[in-house]
Scaffold this active site. Sequence first.
Site, mmCIF file in Angstrom:
data_model
loop_
_atom_site.group_PDB
_atom_site.id
_atom_site.type_symbol
_atom_site.label_atom_id
_atom_site.label_comp_id
_atom_site.label_asym_id
_atom_site.label_seq_id
_atom_site.Cartn_x
_atom_site.Cartn_y
_atom_site.Cartn_z
ATOM 1 N N CYS A 2 0.826 -1.208 0.000
ATOM 2 C CA CYS A 2 0.000 0.000 0.000
ATOM 3 C C CYS A 2 0.863 1.263 0.000
ATOM 4 O O CYS A 2 1.947 1.291 0.575
ATOM 5 C CB CYS A 2 -0.965 0.052 1.175
ATOM 6 S SG CYS A 2 -2.099 -1.340 1.267
ATOM 7 N N ARG A 27 3.800 -0.120 -4.842
ATOM 8 C CA ARG A 27 3.514 -0.695 -3.526
ATOM 9 C C ARG A 27 2.148 -1.377 -3.470
ATOM 10 O O ARG A 27 1.832 -2.054 -2.490
ATOM 11 C CB ARG A 27 3.571 0.397 -2.454
ATOM 12 C CG ARG A 27 4.906 1.103 -2.353
ATOM 13 C CD ARG A 27 4.864 2.170 -1.281
ATOM 14 N NE ARG A 27 4.712 1.576 0.041
ATOM 15 C CZ ARG A 27 5.716 1.196 0.818
ATOM 16 N NH1 ARG A 27 6.954 1.365 0.410
ATOM 17 N NH2 ARG A 27 5.501 0.673 2.000
ATOM 18 N N TRP A 74 -2.878 -2.478 -1.797
ATOM 19 C CA TRP A 74 -2.645 -3.896 -2.021
ATOM 20 C C TRP A 74 -3.536 -4.610 -1.013
ATOM 21 O O TRP A 74 -3.361 -4.469 0.194
ATOM 22 C CB TRP A 74 -1.178 -4.260 -1.809
ATOM 23 C CG TRP A 74 -0.859 -5.680 -2.157
ATOM 24 C CD1 TRP A 74 -0.528 -6.174 -3.386
ATOM 25 C CD2 TRP A 74 -0.840 -6.803 -1.255
ATOM 26 N NE1 TRP A 74 -0.304 -7.535 -3.312
ATOM 27 C CE2 TRP A 74 -0.497 -7.946 -2.016
ATOM 28 C CE3 TRP A 74 -1.089 -6.968 0.114
ATOM 29 C CZ2 TRP A 74 -0.372 -9.224 -1.468
ATOM 30 C CZ3 TRP A 74 -0.972 -8.231 0.667
ATOM 31 C CH2 TRP A 74 -0.622 -9.338 -0.113
ATOM 32 N N ASN A 100 -1.786 1.656 5.994
ATOM 33 C CA ASN A 100 -0.971 0.570 5.464
ATOM 34 C C ASN A 100 -0.634 -0.345 6.625
ATOM 35 O O ASN A 100 -0.116 0.104 7.641
ATOM 36 C CB ASN A 100 0.312 1.138 4.835
ATOM 37 C CG ASN A 100 1.239 0.052 4.308
ATOM 38 O OD1 ASN A 100 0.835 -1.082 4.139
ATOM 39 N ND2 ASN A 100 2.485 0.423 4.052
ATOM 40 N N GLY A 101 -0.945 -1.640 6.488
ATOM 41 C CA GLY A 101 -0.662 -2.584 7.560
ATOM 42 C C GLY A 101 -1.859 -3.476 7.840
ATOM 43 O O GLY A 101 -2.819 -3.518 7.065
ATOM 44 N N GLU A 485 16.437 -17.677 -8.769
ATOM 45 C CA GLU A 485 16.055 -16.295 -9.058
ATOM 46 C C GLU A 485 15.503 -16.164 -10.469
ATOM 47 O O GLU A 485 14.530 -15.436 -10.706
ATOM 48 C CB GLU A 485 17.274 -15.379 -8.853
ATOM 49 C CG GLU A 485 17.052 -13.929 -9.220
ATOM 50 C CD GLU A 485 15.978 -13.240 -8.404
ATOM 51 O OE1 GLU A 485 15.593 -12.119 -8.791
ATOM 52 O OE2 GLU A 485 15.511 -13.789 -7.385
ATOM 53 N N LYS A 489 11.755 -14.767 -11.338
ATOM 54 C CA LYS A 489 11.498 -13.633 -12.229
ATOM 55 C C LYS A 489 10.460 -14.002 -13.282
ATOM 56 O O LYS A 489 9.545 -13.225 -13.568
ATOM 57 C CB LYS A 489 12.787 -13.180 -12.939
ATOM 58 C CG LYS A 489 13.784 -12.477 -12.074
ATOM 59 C CD LYS A 489 13.410 -11.048 -11.751
ATOM 60 C CE LYS A 489 12.657 -10.916 -10.465
ATOM 61 N NZ LYS A 489 13.313 -11.279 -9.246
ATOM 62 N N GLU A 492 6.976 -14.305 -11.689
ATOM 63 C CA GLU A 492 6.434 -13.024 -11.223
ATOM 64 C C GLU A 492 5.805 -12.214 -12.350
ATOM 65 O O GLU A 492 4.733 -11.628 -12.164
ATOM 66 C CB GLU A 492 7.558 -12.185 -10.593
ATOM 67 C CG GLU A 492 7.970 -12.606 -9.210
ATOM 68 C CD GLU A 492 9.073 -11.714 -8.685
ATOM 69 O OE1 GLU A 492 8.954 -11.248 -7.542
ATOM 70 O OE2 GLU A 492 10.063 -11.476 -9.404
ATOM 71 N N HIS A 508 16.458 -36.686 -9.638
ATOM 72 C CA HIS A 508 15.759 -37.171 -8.448
ATOM 73 C C HIS A 508 14.293 -36.727 -8.453
ATOM 74 O O HIS A 508 13.699 -36.521 -7.395
ATOM 75 C CB HIS A 508 16.461 -36.689 -7.178
ATOM 76 C CG HIS A 508 17.829 -37.256 -7.011
ATOM 77 N ND1 HIS A 508 18.066 -38.549 -6.619
ATOM 78 C CD2 HIS A 508 19.044 -36.693 -7.226
ATOM 79 C CE1 HIS A 508 19.366 -38.769 -6.568
ATOM 80 N NE2 HIS A 508 19.984 -37.654 -6.938
ATOM 81 N N LYS A 607 5.726 -4.199 -4.204
ATOM 82 C CA LYS A 607 7.183 -4.118 -4.106
ATOM 83 C C LYS A 607 7.681 -4.367 -2.688
ATOM 84 O O LYS A 607 8.587 -5.142 -2.471
ATOM 85 C CB LYS A 607 7.632 -2.732 -4.582
ATOM 86 C CG LYS A 607 9.134 -2.539 -4.588
ATOM 87 C CD LYS A 607 9.763 -3.354 -5.678
ATOM 88 C CE LYS A 607 11.253 -3.156 -5.755
ATOM 89 N NZ LYS A 607 11.857 -4.090 -6.708
#
Length: 612
Positions: A2, A27, A74, A100-101, A485, A489, A492, A508, A607
């Site tokens: 947020c 955000r 968000w 925010n929270g 990573e 990416k 995402e 395996h 983010k």
Amino acid sequence: MCGIVAYVGSREAAPLIIKGLKRLEYRGYDSAGIALLNGHGLKVYKKKGKVSALEAEIKDKELSATIGIGHTRWATHGEPNDVNAHPHYSNSGRFAIIHNGIIENYASIKQSLLNKGYTFQSQTDTEVLVNFVEDIQKNKDCSLEEAVRIALHEVVGAYAIVIMDSENPTQLIAARKGSPLVIGVGEDEYFFASDATPIIEYTKEVIYLDDYEIAIVKDNELIVKNLSNEEIDPYIQTVELELEAIEKGGYEHFMLKEIFEQPRSIADSMRGRINPEDATLLLGGLGSYLDKIAKTKRIVIVACGTSWHAGLVGEYLLEELARINVEVEYASEFRYRNPIIKEGDIVIAISQSGETADTMAALELAKSKGAIILGVCNVVGSSIARITHAGVYTHAGPEIGVASTKAFTAQVTVLSLIAIAVAQKKGTISNELYRELIFGLDAIPAKVEKILKNVDKVKDISKLFTFASNFIFLGRGLNFPVALEGALKLKEISYIHAEGYPAAEMKHGPIALIDEDMPVVFIAIKDSSYEKIVSNIQEVKARKGRVIAIVTEGDTQIPSMVDFTIEVPRTNELLSPLLTSIPLQLISYYIAVLRGRNVDQPRNLAKSVTVE
């Protein structure tokens, strides 16, 4: 998560807030809203979707006001829609809040308010909080400031809030615990935001609120207090961030701009720290703690997401060079499993924003057990930077794209510097290797630049895999975290299912997935595991897998075996993640663009994860 923006002063608030929300959209972008107070009263406008949808919604409204609050969301409590968007009114319509929270005990507070006759329009914990404040203000016949202070003593959870009062047209009240909040100080005007990006256009003078602090602006005066109602003399600092750094600069997306900024961001993360002329390394941010790190028997790295992958690279480097036992933990799991932390253990937190909620909580737990806590983060003045004993900034500059790119390579750069410095302090690194790594690091920015000149080939390869449903990324040693990573990416920003594995683990289980429709990306540079990687590639090709290999420049063996290759310059294998990660970022970017994805704002993500 947020984004919060608020303003009080003499300027028109609405355009300032809307511009600020656009800068904070990384955000959260599920919905957005704005509240303005003028001669017509307190008006709230909000809309599901991005800030542009809100902008279209209010274009014909009466927006003249010199005080206002805005929010880009968000979603946590309640699905993304117009009703759940912030700001939220109190029942009487007197107060409006942005938040925010997460208020963890909102359900019990809500039930108490329902019993008193309060009604709720949304599913959010935020609407509960503003009505809780109103209830206290009414019942105790106190000021809004006092009501906020009493309410925050009762709530459990994290918050950054700004509240506006329709009966006080020059007043804003803000508070924080666990979520960032910055105050910009201008000439008879004040700006509030989740970070400095909406503020720097107007002032470089800022105050970073600490946890349990309340800021009250009224009649052009700012007062900061703690929850015990004691006044605090706030520390005003100058932000060095430049406006150009948060603009796209001609690139189609922030993500592409940030990929191409890596030669500079890596160099900036080393500037003033290494001197290749006399092969010296100095990390002033660690100070006397370098000696404590060198003497410790155990280091624990805590992080989330991309930063966790950087931590895995750090584990390899510290164990190889400094011969210290290193564990890398997901911060979100570390804090809930009663970890064994002893006095003198070193706990290193890695976070781009310096505000990641789980990482913060892990640090606080480690600190309570007597650990020395250190930070590797990108944002000066962030919470992690302030609570740690010492640390090293990455100097990557602002990263606006939600999918982290330059922050990862900057973190790996700093972790490389730490590992080399600790190894030198301990005497576990030879002078020859020490000098080779210093010179090797100094050469990395130019080598990254060389990789970036080959984007057309990466783009052509990406076109062939735009419609793939799955990907596997494989690497060994230091390049196993790079494989993780690379898979992250792609997931995402393209929404393609992808998994990273150690190449030797493929047989395996994951090898069962290999067929002619399965793209497999190998990080196959010439290092100590090269022959093993060759064998792993042959295993995939025997099952008709389509292989993209990241290879060392000039290699002829692997290119003869695979479908596609992307070359990276030769470097010491301990530094190779700084090069091998770049093509994977580009592959993900171009596939996502070709699939029509919004690469800067992928669905469901934000983010900075400031909630648990």
